[in-house]
Write an enzyme that holds these catalytic residues in place. Structure first.
Site, PDB file in Angstrom:
ATOM      1  N   ASN A  30       0.221  -0.804  -0.179  1.00  0.00           N
ATOM      2  CA  ASN A  30       0.156  -0.214   0.470  1.00  0.00           C
ATOM      3  C   ASN A  30       0.838   1.306  -0.055  1.00  0.00           C
ATOM      4  OD1 ASN A  30       0.430   0.674   3.245  1.00  0.00           O
ATOM      5  ND2 ASN A  30      -0.447  -1.293   3.334  1.00  0.00           N
ATOM      6  N   ASP A  40       1.253  -9.050   0.665  1.00  0.00           N
ATOM      7  CA  ASP A  40       1.846  -8.307   1.359  1.00  0.00           C
ATOM      8  C   ASP A  40       2.106  -8.608   2.962  1.00  0.00           C
ATOM      9  OD1 ASP A  40       3.606  -5.892   2.569  1.00  0.00           O
ATOM     10  OD2 ASP A  40       1.771  -4.577   2.448  1.00  0.00           O
ATOM     11  N   SER A 125      -3.164  -6.030  -7.298  1.00  0.00           N
ATOM     12  CA  SER A 125      -4.187  -4.792  -7.192  1.00  0.00           C
ATOM     13  C   SER A 125      -5.596  -6.376  -6.882  1.00  0.00           C
ATOM     14  CB  SER A 125      -4.204  -4.565  -8.197  1.00  0.00           C
ATOM     15  OG  SER A 125      -3.082  -3.724  -8.483  1.00  0.00           O
ATOM     16  N   THR A 126      -5.093  -7.386  -7.492  1.00  0.00           N
ATOM     17  CA  THR A 126      -6.028  -8.845  -7.502  1.00  0.00           C
ATOM     18  C   THR A 126      -6.961  -9.130  -7.152  1.00  0.00           C
ATOM     19  OG1 THR A 126      -4.952 -10.721  -7.859  1.00  0.00           O
ATOM     20  CG2 THR A 126      -5.635  -9.159  -9.681  1.00  0.00           C
ATOM     21  N   TYR A 129      -7.422  -5.176  -3.357  1.00  0.00           N
ATOM     22  CA  TYR A 129      -7.916  -3.761  -4.371  1.00  0.00           C
ATOM     23  C   TYR A 129      -8.862  -4.805  -5.552  1.00  0.00           C
ATOM     24  CZ  TYR A 129      -4.352  -0.938  -1.972  1.00  0.00           C
ATOM     25  OH  TYR A 129      -3.571  -0.371  -0.524  1.00  0.00           O
TER      26      TYR A 129
HETATM   27  N1  APR Z   1       1.883 -15.538  -2.851  1.00  0.00           N
HETATM   28  C1  APR Z   1       1.166 -15.492  -3.947  1.00  0.00           C
HETATM   29  N2  APR Z   1       0.112 -14.627  -4.099  1.00  0.00           N
HETATM   30  C2  APR Z   1      -0.099 -14.408  -3.543  1.00  0.00           C
HETATM   31  C3  APR Z   1      -0.082 -14.769  -1.702  1.00  0.00           C
HETATM   32  C4  APR Z   1       1.559 -15.693  -2.232  1.00  0.00           C
HETATM   33  N3  APR Z   1       2.187 -15.299  -0.824  1.00  0.00           N
HETATM   34  N4  APR Z   1      -0.773 -14.491  -0.925  1.00  0.00           N
HETATM   35  C5  APR Z   1      -1.555 -13.306  -1.518  1.00  0.00           C
HETATM   36  N5  APR Z   1      -1.705 -14.115  -2.364  1.00  0.00           N
HETATM   37  C6  APR Z   1      -2.455 -13.749  -3.819  1.00  0.00           C
HETATM   38  C7  APR Z   1      -3.330 -13.014  -3.744  1.00  0.00           C
HETATM   39  O1  APR Z   1      -4.119 -14.021  -3.939  1.00  0.00           O
HETATM   40  C8  APR Z   1      -4.255 -11.909  -5.007  1.00  0.00           C
HETATM   41  O2  APR Z   1      -4.322 -12.380  -6.480  1.00  0.00           O
HETATM   42  O3  APR Z   1      -1.432 -11.861  -4.255  1.00  0.00           O
HETATM   43  C9  APR Z   1      -2.886 -11.231  -5.299  1.00  0.00           C
HETATM   44  C10 APR Z   1      -3.024  -9.422  -4.588  1.00  0.00           C
HETATM   45  O4  APR Z   1      -3.961  -9.743  -3.818  1.00  0.00           O
HETATM   46  P1  APR Z   1      -3.409  -8.865  -1.954  1.00  0.00           P
HETATM   47  O5  APR Z   1      -2.721  -9.463  -1.253  1.00  0.00           O
HETATM   48  O6  APR Z   1      -4.769  -8.400  -1.456  1.00  0.00           O
HETATM   49  O7  APR Z   1      -2.909  -7.380  -2.554  1.00  0.00           O
HETATM   50  P2  APR Z   1      -3.692  -5.976  -3.459  1.00  0.00           P
HETATM   51  O8  APR Z   1      -5.037  -6.544  -4.339  1.00  0.00           O
HETATM   52  O9  APR Z   1      -2.724  -5.695  -4.723  1.00  0.00           O
HETATM   53  O10 APR Z   1      -3.732  -5.346  -2.671  1.00  0.00           O
HETATM   54  C11 APR Z   1      -3.592  -4.499  -1.968  1.00  0.00           C
HETATM   55  O11 APR Z   1      -3.436  -5.734   0.152  1.00  0.00           O
HETATM   56  O12 APR Z   1      -2.744  -6.726   1.958  1.00  0.00           O
HETATM   57  C12 APR Z   1      -2.673  -5.376   1.824  1.00  0.00           C
HETATM   58  O13 APR Z   1      -0.735  -3.578   2.750  1.00  0.00           O
HETATM   59  C13 APR Z   1      -1.594  -3.924   1.484  1.00  0.00           C
HETATM   60  O14 APR Z   1      -3.006  -2.525   1.168  1.00  0.00           O
HETATM   61  C14 APR Z   1      -2.205  -3.339   0.558  1.00  0.00           C
HETATM   62  C15 APR Z   1      -3.469  -3.918  -0.554  1.00  0.00           C
END
Ligand code: APR
Length: 179
Positions: A30, A40, A125-126, A129
């Site tokens: 973020n 994250d 972002s998937t 977000y």
């Molecule tokens: N390895 C690979 N992909 C992962 C993992 C992992 N260990 N854990 C989760 N994912 C995938 C999710 O399934 C999704 O398809 O990562 C993708 C992005 O999801 P998010 O982590 O929710 O990221 P995003 O949508 O970009 O949102 C970012 O979420 O965790 C918070 O601090 C972060 O505020 C920020 C927001």
């Protein structure tokens, strides 16, 4: 699943990005770089607490949406973490594709600047977000392919998709790009 683009290799795997043996791992962060859930949270848990303190020390102002910043990788086997801030999906009319493409280009540039042989991306972002997976796949893979076509240095770019639905969305787009 993989394709060659220019001198580089673009591949898709299903799995956990924290387990990848590769020079750089991209975090879906973020704008405050404050840590969070999803990928994250997984990266910070695997890297250990030094990652959050380094990020706060180097980037107290955070990171703009559509951009990314680099740190070391703590206990991860990777050498670098690129903290990338993707856009929140708001329906697609407020520049989300440009921001998502920009964040991928920014990470790819960071990989070259840090002499990386390989970089692993999650599906930025998937998750929280809310970016539709098929649209995110089109933009992420399209921007990456365009970048690699004009980059002489060979780079391994691996998209690590956590679940089968996300992997399927990216695989369909990669296949369509080959047509
Ligand atoms: N390895 C690979 N992909 C992962 C993992 C992992 N260990 N854990 C989760 N994912 C995938 C999710 O399934 C999704 O398809 O990562 C993708 C992005 O999801 P998010 O982590 O929710 O990221 P995003 O949508 O970009 O949102 C970012 O979420 O965790 C918070 O601090 C972060 O505020 C920020 C927001």
């Amino acid at each position: 699943m993989f394709v060659h683009v220019g001198n580089s290799r673009l591949e898709l795997v299903q799995g956990d990005i924290t387990a990848q043996a590769i020079d750089a791992i991209v975090n879906a962060a973020n704008a405050r770089l404050a840590g969070g859930g999803g990928v994250d949270g997984a990266i910070h848990r695997a890297a250990g607490p030094d990652l959050l303190s380094e990020t706060g020390r180097l980037y107290p102002q955070g990171c703009a949406t559509g951009s990314a910043v680099a740190t070391t990788a703590g206990r991860l086997t990777a050498k670098h973490v690129f903290h990338a801030v993707g856009p929140v999906w708001r329906g697609g009319g407020v520049g989300e594709p440009e921001l998502l493409a920009g964040v991928h280009r920014c990470c790819l540039r960071l990989a070259l600047e840090h002499d990386c042989c390989g970089i692993a991306f999650p599906a930025i972002s998937t998750g929280v977000y809310g970016y539709p997976k098929d649209l995110a796949a089109e933009t992420a893979l399209g921007a990456t392919r365009a970048f690699l076509r004009t980059t002489p240095a060979p780079l391994l770019v691996r998209f690590v998709l956590f679940d089968s639905g996300t992997f399927g969305a990216f695989a369909r787009v990669l296949e369509s790009l080959l047509d």
